[in-house]
Design an enzyme around this catalytic site. Structure first.
Site, PDB file in Angstrom:
ATOM      1  N   SER A   1     -40.944 -66.189  17.819  1.00 31.38           N
ATOM      2  CA  SER A   1     -41.399 -65.380  16.700  1.00 31.38           C
ATOM      3  C   SER A   1     -40.246 -64.519  16.178  1.00 31.38           C
ATOM      4  CB  SER A   1     -42.611 -64.550  17.119  1.00 31.38           C
ATOM      5  OG  SER A   1     -43.264 -64.003  16.004  1.00 31.38           O
TER       6      SER A   1
ATOM      7  N   ASP B   1     -49.613 -72.050  11.779  1.00 31.97           N
ATOM      8  CA  ASP B   1     -48.764 -70.871  11.917  1.00 31.97           C
ATOM      9  C   ASP B   1     -48.288 -70.411  10.541  1.00 31.97           C
ATOM     10  OD1 ASP B   1     -46.471 -69.113  12.523  1.00 31.97           O
ATOM     11  OD2 ASP B   1     -46.600 -69.926  14.542  1.00 31.97           O
TER      12      ASP B   1
ATOM     13  N   HIS C   1     -50.261 -69.249  15.678  1.00 35.92           N
ATOM     14  CA  HIS C   1     -49.130 -68.452  16.130  1.00 35.92           C
ATOM     15  C   HIS C   1     -49.417 -67.821  17.497  1.00 35.92           C
ATOM     16  CE1 HIS C   1     -45.322 -66.407  15.305  1.00 35.92           C
ATOM     17  NE2 HIS C   1     -45.844 -65.353  15.928  1.00 35.92           N
TER      18      HIS C   1
END
Length: 331
Positions: free
Chosen positions: A169, A272, A302
């Site tokens: 991320s 995502d 995600h």
């Protein structure tokens, strides 16, 4: 994507993914109040099962010099296999959290597992967070951690020719930024970059960046708030004008030249918010002559590889990453 795919995921997810998504708080990732969001995520992470770290690995925190004059020292957590092997690889890891939350402890289990399963030394960097410490604090801290790790490779029993960098991320975006910094500064040499659903583009203009609005997962409003906390500017498109002075070390998708970077592995879920920017970055790396492996996992959102770690999809995700890392660190 024209509507939020998270709002009606049940038909697309395996039973375990759907169940976990259903019990997440509705405001789980509402970043309108960053301290409150930090507390909520920390409580959730603390409640997740945490296996005991293996006895085959030692864990040590070290303080390393900051990158620039006036920068504070950076804490780096080392995970070292107990058996001495001066020819092992090294892996510098950067945690996620949207540039505004998270710490090294959230990936203790993963880092210890990599050290054990791959026989490598792992260094996890505890970088400063926004908004208290906006750009360039985070990439400076991560580059400082990488530089110290490379400079001390011999003492750490690490082969300096086999050092990889990775992150998830925000950490994936920082790993990409540090790879750019290392190339531009002439080192340290990196053999590989592992970019796990990386946060790469502050402009938020892609279809997927507009699609995810559900606050149970990383969503558009959270992403906009995080980038604003980190850079002090809004993204482009409907949400404000882009600041053309934004550095590619902050928003790696802005880098015009991706040549000369280490081989890359990029993975991201079908649902995502970062799907489009990650796929685009992978394509641009390949166009620049960088060996790149791209995985898009169907039915994944995600962070679902961690939140739903016991699902078959997540286990395949972890196994695929391990295979790629092992190849990079033992080549």
């Amino acid at each position: 994507m024209t509507t939020d795919p998270i709002a009606d995921l049940a038909p697309h997810l395996d039973e375990l993914h759907a169940m976990v998504l259903g019990i997440l708080p509705g405001d789980f990732l509402d970043l309108s109040d960053v301290p409150r969001a930090r507390e909520g995520v920390a409580r959730f992470v603390a409640a997740l099962p945490r296996p005991k770290l293996p006895d085959t690995v030692t864990v040590e925190d070290v303080q390393v010099p900051g990158l620039e004059p006036g920068d504070p020292e950076v804490m780096v957590r080392l995970y070292k296999p107990r058996d001495r092997n001066p020819a092992r690889g090294g892996y510098v890891w950067i945690h996620g959290g949207g540039m505004v939350m998270g710490d090294v402890a959230m990936n203790d289990v993963d880092c210890a597992r990599w050290a054990t399963d791959l026989g490598c030394v792992v260094a996890s960097v505890d970088y400063r967070l926004a908004p208290e410490a906006p750009f360039p604090a985070a990439p400076n801290d991560c580059y400082a951690g990488l530089s110290w790790f490379a400079d001390n490779a011999a003492a750490l029993d690490v082969d300096p020719g086999r050092i990889a960098i990775g992150g998830a991320s925000a950490g994936g975006g920082l790993a990409a930024a540090v790879a750019l910094m290392a190339r531009d500064r002439g080192g340290p040499a990196l053999c590989f970059q592992m970019l796990v659903f990386p946060m790469l583009d502050h402009r938020n203009e892609t279809m997927s960046s507009n699609a995810v609005t559900d606050t149970r997962v990383w969503n558009r409003s959270a992403n906009m708030a995080a980038w604003k906390a980190y850079l002090g500017v809004d993204g482009a498109g409907a949400d404000g004008g882009q600041d053309e002075t934004v550095s590619p070390y902050a928003s790696p998708a802005l880098a015009e030249d991706l040549s000369g970077l280490p081989p890359a592995y990029i993975n991201v879920g079908e649902f995502d918010i970062f799907l489009d920017e990650d796929v685009q970055y992978a394509h641009r790396l390949m166009q620049a002559g960088v060996t790149t492996e791209l995985h898009v996992y169907p039915g994944a959102f995600h962070g679902s590889n961690t939140i739903v770690a016991d699902s078959p999809l997540s286990k395949r995700w972890v196994a695929d990453e391990a295979t790629a890392l092992r190849a990079a660190l033992t080549a």
